[in-house]
Design an enzyme around this catalytic site. Structure first.
Site, PDB file in Angstrom:
ATOM      1  CG  HIS A  29      -1.629   1.432   1.136  1.00  0.00           C
ATOM      2  ND1 HIS A  29      -0.925   2.456   1.664  1.00  0.00           N
ATOM      3  CD2 HIS A  29      -2.813   1.761   0.656  1.00  0.00           C
ATOM      4  CE1 HIS A  29      -1.768   3.019   1.837  1.00  0.00           C
ATOM      5  NE2 HIS A  29      -3.412   2.879   1.241  1.00  0.00           N
ATOM      6  CB  CYS A  30       3.764   2.274   1.925  1.00  0.00           C
ATOM      7  SG  CYS A  30       3.077   1.966   3.910  1.00  0.00           S
ATOM      8  CB  ILE A  31       6.741   1.800  -2.126  1.00  0.00           C
ATOM      9  CG1 ILE A  31       7.027   1.617  -1.208  1.00  0.00           C
ATOM     10  CG2 ILE A  31       7.795   2.604  -2.678  1.00  0.00           C
ATOM     11  CD1 ILE A  31       8.290   2.632   0.600  1.00  0.00           C
TER      12      ILE A  31
END
Length: 419
Positions: A259-261
């Site tokens: 989800h983050c990068i």
């Protein structure tokens, strides 16, 4: 019945947070709108990688309970929002789940309550989107109720750093809000770091992941020209990493996932474009480089097959590891998906193996994991290591394959193709 905290959203962020709070003696209720998630948790079953069924049983023994009834929020002295914020089509964060959760909390708001947003979003969301909803009923944030942002720093599969020993950044909409939120988290987290305000806390999370995004893009682009120049980039990185200062190693791969990068830096880019009217060029270039890696890997696969006098069309390609990160089952934004799509679009027959994924859900339908890994490796025209799970003896697998493409730089044999 009262609760120290109700955590809204029992996913990869909310459930580990609930675990740590419960084990440290807080009375914790996990609220989720998915009845099957609630039923599973109350029956002692985990649905995420980092927590086992035994972990859930321990939480239940400590007093934790899950509920799909939003009336539990009326019991809470603190409510924490841990819901997804995916990207919308225009590149903005989709705040539908956040606004829904906050509206639900607002219906049960009472004097003295602390509300914390942990869902990653663009700078200003806590103050500009969440605060007005909470104040609609007449209560004033900073006086009657308290509001803060605290970025989640969950790293799935990380056995060293978890919720308790990862420093917790907290930024309130007012100084009183920061003080209240800091005191709450100090009850079960070792180190709490107060921010100047909620915008600084929101931006800190985006900076963390933008830093990684850009540096991964750097080595991904270097992987391309180092291959053309006959330079072993993996050795280059090892050499550079011997410098005890001024360098941090990042490694190339078939793309970025989770989800983050691939998502968080776009929130920052979106904010700069919409509010200031110019691009955040580093982020946009990094996004272009990283998102192009699955296609690059597919082209390299085609070149490797050509060297073996085989066409990509009609060749059998086995993908090893389809999760976004090693040793977990999480497939969110995994680069294995676009890689498989490119290969299939160009005519290859694609199969896969992953010890953590019995059925792989591709856009055009599910794909069953190969039943016999050894046989599949030997029979494939090309084996591509997409994710290096510990369960794989990569050197042995590479030795049995007709042709092997290592996108993670873990093999040492001179006969193996590496990214």
């Amino acid at each position: 019945m009262s609760a120290d905290v109700v955590i809204v959203g029992m996913g990869y962020v909310g459930l580990p947070l609930a675990q740590e709070a419960a084990l440290q003696g807080l009375s914790v209720v996990g609220f989720d709108i998915n009845p099957s998630v609630v039923e599973g948790l109350n029956a002692g079953h985990s649905h995420i990688d980092d927590l086992s069924d035994d972990d859930i049983q321990a939480m239940l023994s400590a007093g934790f309970r899950a509920s799909a009834d939003d009336s539990v929020l009326a019991e809470a002295s603190t409510a924490i929002v841990c819901v997804p914020t995916p990207l919308a089509r225009d590149g903005a964060p989709d705040l539908g789940a956040v606004t829904g959760a906050v509206s639900t909390i607002a219906r049960h708001l009472r004097s003295g309550m602390l509300v914390v947003l942990e869902s990653t979003t663009w700078p200003g969301t806590t103050e500009e989107i969440v605060r007005p909803v909470l104040e609609e009923g007449g209560m004033i944030v900073g006086t009657d109720v308290f509001l803060a942002f605290s970025p989640e720093r969950i790293d799935p599969g990380n056995a060293t750093y978890g919720v308790r020993n990862t420093p917790k950044v907290v930024g309130g909409v007012t100084p009183a809000c920061t003080e209240r939120a800091t005191a709450f988290y100090q009850r079960f987290i070792d180190t709490v770091v107060p921010a100047k305000g909620s915008r600084e806390a929101e931006t800190a999370k985006l900076l963390e992941n933008t830093y990684r995004h850009i540096n991964i893009a750097l080595v991904n682009e270097m992987a391309r020209f180092c291959h053309e120049l006959g330079i072993d980039l993996w050795n280059v990185i090892d050499l550079a990493a011997t410098k005890p200062f001024g360098f941090q190693a990042f490694y190339p791969g078939p793309g970025v996932g989770g989800h983050c990068i691939p998502i968080d830096p776009n929130y920052l880019s979106y904010t700069v474009r919409t509010r200031l009217g110019y691009p955040f060029r580093f982020v946009e270039l990094a996004q272009e480089v990283n998102s192009s890696m699955p296609a690059y890997v597919a082209r390299r696969a085609q070149d490797i097959l050509n060297e073996d006098a085989k066409a990509l069309r009609g060749s059998h390609i086995l993908l090893l590891g389809v999760t976004y990160k090693r040793n977990i089952a999480d497939q969110r934004e995994s680069p294995a998906v676009p890689l498989a799509e490119y290969l299939r679009e160009w005519g290859a027959e694609v199969s896969y193996h992953d010890p953590n994924v019995p059925t792989w859900n591709l856009p055009d339908g599910p794909l069953e994991r190969v039943a016999n890994l050894d046989h599949a490796v030997k029979s494939a025209d090309l084996v591509i290591l997409v994710q290096n799970h510990d369960a794989y003896d990569v050197e042995a697998l590479a030795g049995r394959a007709q042709s092997f493409f290592d996108t993670r730089g873990v093999t040492t044999s001179s006969g193996v193709n590496r990214l």
